[in-house]
Motif scaffolding. Sequence first.
Motif, PDB file in Angstrom:
ATOM      1  N   ILE A 237       0.836  -1.202   0.000  1.00  0.00           N
ATOM      2  CA  ILE A 237       0.000   0.000   0.000  1.00  0.00           C
ATOM      3  C   ILE A 237       0.870   1.250   0.000  1.00  0.00           C
ATOM      4  O   ILE A 237       0.598   2.217  -0.726  1.00  0.00           O
ATOM      5  N   LYS A 238       1.917   1.244   0.801  1.00  0.00           N
ATOM      6  CA  LYS A 238       2.797   2.421   0.871  1.00  0.00           C
ATOM      7  C   LYS A 238       3.534   2.660  -0.443  1.00  0.00           C
ATOM      8  O   LYS A 238       3.675   3.793  -0.904  1.00  0.00           O
ATOM      9  N   SER A 239       4.009   1.586  -1.064  1.00  0.00           N
ATOM     10  CA  SER A 239       4.769   1.725  -2.308  1.00  0.00           C
ATOM     11  C   SER A 239       3.872   1.779  -3.534  1.00  0.00           C
ATOM     12  O   SER A 239       4.328   2.127  -4.631  1.00  0.00           O
ATOM     13  N   ARG A 240       2.610   1.396  -3.359  1.00  0.00           N
ATOM     14  CA  ARG A 240       1.641   1.364  -4.452  1.00  0.00           C
ATOM     15  C   ARG A 240       2.117   0.495  -5.621  1.00  0.00           C
ATOM     16  O   ARG A 240       1.854   0.789  -6.783  1.00  0.00           O
ATOM     17  N   ASP A 241       2.803  -0.590  -5.277  1.00  0.00           N
ATOM     18  CA  ASP A 241       3.312  -1.494  -6.315  1.00  0.00           C
ATOM     19  C   ASP A 241       2.175  -2.249  -6.994  1.00  0.00           C
ATOM     20  O   ASP A 241       2.119  -2.356  -8.213  1.00  0.00           O
ATOM     21  N   GLU A 242       1.282  -2.803  -6.194  1.00  0.00           N
ATOM     22  CA  GLU A 242       0.181  -3.586  -6.737  1.00  0.00           C
ATOM     23  C   GLU A 242      -0.998  -3.509  -5.781  1.00  0.00           C
ATOM     24  O   GLU A 242      -0.824  -3.270  -4.572  1.00  0.00           O
ATOM     25  N   PRO A 243      -2.201  -3.689  -6.264  1.00  0.00           N
ATOM     26  CA  PRO A 243      -3.388  -3.597  -5.395  1.00  0.00           C
ATOM     27  C   PRO A 243      -3.413  -4.742  -4.384  1.00  0.00           C
ATOM     28  O   PRO A 243      -2.896  -5.831  -4.638  1.00  0.00           O
ATOM     29  N   VAL A 244      -3.998  -4.487  -3.238  1.00  0.00           N
ATOM     30  CA  VAL A 244      -4.132  -5.521  -2.212  1.00  0.00           C
ATOM     31  C   VAL A 244      -5.605  -5.818  -2.002  1.00  0.00           C
ATOM     32  O   VAL A 244      -6.486  -5.059  -2.423  1.00  0.00           O
ATOM     33  N   HIS A 245      -5.881  -6.943  -1.360  1.00  0.00           N
ATOM     34  CA  HIS A 245      -7.266  -7.334  -1.092  1.00  0.00           C
ATOM     35  C   HIS A 245      -7.931  -6.283  -0.207  1.00  0.00           C
ATOM     36  O   HIS A 245      -7.295  -5.706   0.682  1.00  0.00           O
ATOM     37  N   ASN A 246      -9.217  -6.053  -0.456  1.00  0.00           N
ATOM     38  CA  ASN A 246      -9.911  -4.994   0.286  1.00  0.00           C
ATOM     39  C   ASN A 246     -10.007  -5.260   1.779  1.00  0.00           C
ATOM     40  O   ASN A 246     -10.254  -4.348   2.566  1.00  0.00           O
ATOM     41  N   LEU A 247      -9.791  -6.519   2.209  1.00  0.00           N
ATOM     42  CA  LEU A 247      -9.851  -6.795   3.641  1.00  0.00           C
ATOM     43  C   LEU A 247      -8.736  -6.070   4.390  1.00  0.00           C
ATOM     44  O   LEU A 247      -8.890  -5.704   5.556  1.00  0.00           O
ATOM     45  N   PHE A 248      -7.585  -5.848   3.707  1.00  0.00           N
ATOM     46  CA  PHE A 248      -6.492  -5.132   4.364  1.00  0.00           C
ATOM     47  C   PHE A 248      -6.850  -3.659   4.547  1.00  0.00           C
ATOM     48  O   PHE A 248      -6.461  -3.043   5.552  1.00  0.00           O
ATOM     49  N   SER A 249      -7.603  -3.122   3.619  1.00  0.00           N
ATOM     50  CA  SER A 249      -8.072  -1.743   3.777  1.00  0.00           C
ATOM     51  C   SER A 249      -8.998  -1.632   4.976  1.00  0.00           C
ATOM     52  O   SER A 249      -8.932  -0.662   5.750  1.00  0.00           O
ATOM     53  N   LEU A 250      -9.858  -2.635   5.156  1.00  0.00           N
ATOM     54  CA  LEU A 250     -10.741  -2.644   6.325  1.00  0.00           C
ATOM     55  C   LEU A 250      -9.941  -2.770   7.613  1.00  0.00           C
ATOM     56  O   LEU A 250     -10.241  -2.103   8.611  1.00  0.00           O
ATOM     57  N   LEU A 251      -8.926  -3.616   7.583  1.00  0.00           N
ATOM     58  CA  LEU A 251      -8.112  -3.834   8.777  1.00  0.00           C
ATOM     59  C   LEU A 251      -7.357  -2.562   9.169  1.00  0.00           C
ATOM     60  O   LEU A 251      -7.341  -2.173  10.345  1.00  0.00           O
ATOM     61  N   PHE A 252      -6.743  -1.891   8.184  1.00  0.00           N
ATOM     62  CA  PHE A 252      -5.974  -0.687   8.488  1.00  0.00           C
ATOM     63  C   PHE A 252      -6.869   0.517   8.780  1.00  0.00           C
ATOM     64  O   PHE A 252      -6.395   1.536   9.294  1.00  0.00           O
ATOM     65  N   ALA A 253      -8.154   0.420   8.463  1.00  0.00           N
ATOM     66  CA  ALA A 253      -9.077   1.516   8.745  1.00  0.00           C
ATOM     67  C   ALA A 253      -9.425   1.593  10.232  1.00  0.00           C
ATOM     68  O   ALA A 253      -9.905   2.633  10.703  1.00  0.00           O
ATOM     69  N   ARG A 254      -9.150   0.528  10.969  1.00  0.00           N
ATOM     70  CA  ARG A 254      -9.414   0.560  12.404  1.00  0.00           C
ATOM     71  C   ARG A 254      -8.341   1.381  13.113  1.00  0.00           C
ATOM     72  O   ARG A 254      -7.149   1.274  12.805  1.00  0.00           O
ATOM     73  N   ASP A 255      -8.748   2.160  14.085  1.00  0.00           N
ATOM     74  CA  ASP A 255      -7.783   2.953  14.854  1.00  0.00           C
ATOM     75  C   ASP A 255      -6.804   2.069  15.607  1.00  0.00           C
ATOM     76  O   ASP A 255      -5.655   2.448  15.829  1.00  0.00           O
ATOM     77  N   SER A 256      -7.264   0.876  15.969  1.00  0.00           N
ATOM     78  CA  SER A 256      -6.425  -0.027  16.770  1.00  0.00           C
ATOM     79  C   SER A 256      -5.463  -0.852  15.931  1.00  0.00           C
ATOM     80  O   SER A 256      -4.634  -1.589  16.474  1.00  0.00           O
ATOM     81  N   SER A 257      -5.569  -0.779  14.591  1.00  0.00           N
ATOM     82  CA  SER A 257      -4.660  -1.556  13.731  1.00  0.00           C
ATOM     83  C   SER A 257      -4.331  -0.771  12.468  1.00  0.00           C
ATOM     84  O   SER A 257      -4.412  -1.301  11.365  1.00  0.00           O
ATOM     85  N   SER A 258      -3.946   0.473  12.642  1.00  0.00           N
ATOM     86  CA  SER A 258      -3.659   1.333  11.487  1.00  0.00           C
ATOM     87  C   SER A 258      -2.345   0.986  10.807  1.00  0.00           C
ATOM     88  O   SER A 258      -2.088   1.427   9.684  1.00  0.00           O
ATOM     89  N   ASP A 259      -1.510   0.176  11.465  1.00  0.00           N
ATOM     90  CA  ASP A 259      -0.247  -0.296  10.879  1.00  0.00           C
ATOM     91  C   ASP A 259       0.071  -1.654  11.487  1.00  0.00           C
ATOM     92  O   ASP A 259      -0.569  -2.072  12.463  1.00  0.00           O
ATOM     93  N   PRO A 260       1.056  -2.378  10.958  1.00  0.00           N
ATOM     94  CA  PRO A 260       1.349  -3.723  11.463  1.00  0.00           C
ATOM     95  C   PRO A 260       1.702  -3.771  12.945  1.00  0.00           C
ATOM     96  O   PRO A 260       1.310  -4.705  13.654  1.00  0.00           O
TER      97      PRO A 260
END
Length: 338
Positions: A237-260
């Motif tokens: 996502i940071k490098s914008r190399d290739e699209p990722v599954h939308n579930l990762f967008s949902l996961l990072f949208a949470r305040d408690s899991s905005s990064d690994p």
Amino acid sequence: GRHEVWSWKTASKESLCLMWQKVKVQLMLSMSFLTALFWYCRRLYSFLAQLLKRWSNYLQRQLIRNLSVLPEVDLLGYSVREWKGETKQAKQMREAYEELFRSCHIKYLRQVRRDSYSVIRAVLFQIFSQGIPFPSWMKERDILKLPEKLLYSQGCNWIQQYSFGPERYTGPNAFGKLRKCMEALKTNWAEMSATRDHEERGSMCSTLFSDESKEYKLYEAIKFIMLYEVVEAYEQIKSRDEPVHNLFSLLFARDSSSDPLSFMMNHLNSIGDSIFLDQVELFLLGYLLEVKIRVYRLHRFNTEEFQVNYPDEYRREWNEISLLTEDDRYYHIPLFRT
């Protein structure tokens, strides 16, 4: 001459009688000894048989007590035992179980130990018991190298803060422990998928899932794989190399899991100790293991969320496994019969 013949006959008769008396005594003693020996052997056999039966029952009780996935029980019988009374919730749960029995052909279930590993345990048990092979990406990559890659190649030295269930913050030992967990997962998964005989595979599962130290390594390996894939998706996502599954967008949208790191600290570290997988993490679990996880959510009976698939987008070649939950925390394994 007659007197001598008579004396000889008398003496012979008396000798024979005397000899018979001695033989008779010996025979009686022998018979008494054999009778006593038979009685003793019979009592000993009865005692040993009873002792063996008690020991067998003890071992069976211990095995069942240690099993984290119990043998199958009748679905409706379980429903009646667990949901007695006439409260609104009890009635709804019994109706939900009856619907599973009538419409979904679920006749039995296997209870899974109630802890925060519950859903991972239920999923992995079915993968192993069905002999489902490695996901395609695991065949292409050596999972044993994932901890090393994450720590050294991607510079994620914060994995030293990784927690193994109730064992928190192992520090520099985290890398070695993760490596052992990955080895346990790879070895056991390979053995299960290579075993073609269903009964033999079931016996292997019973042995594996009655040993806490072994099965917990499997769950921690699954947790780490989830973390590894989240790191991979975050970098993409940071490098914008290739699209990722939308579930990762949902996961990072949470305040408690905005990064690994926050995902690990706020979610993964407490799994196995105090918290449970969220819905988005179930999507991630099915996606990584390449299985369609169908969940029957009994507390959502008579709603559109009664049956949910994780992930909702899956490939046709993926194997399907099923779970049953009453509260989205603890999960059991439903068994189908036609």
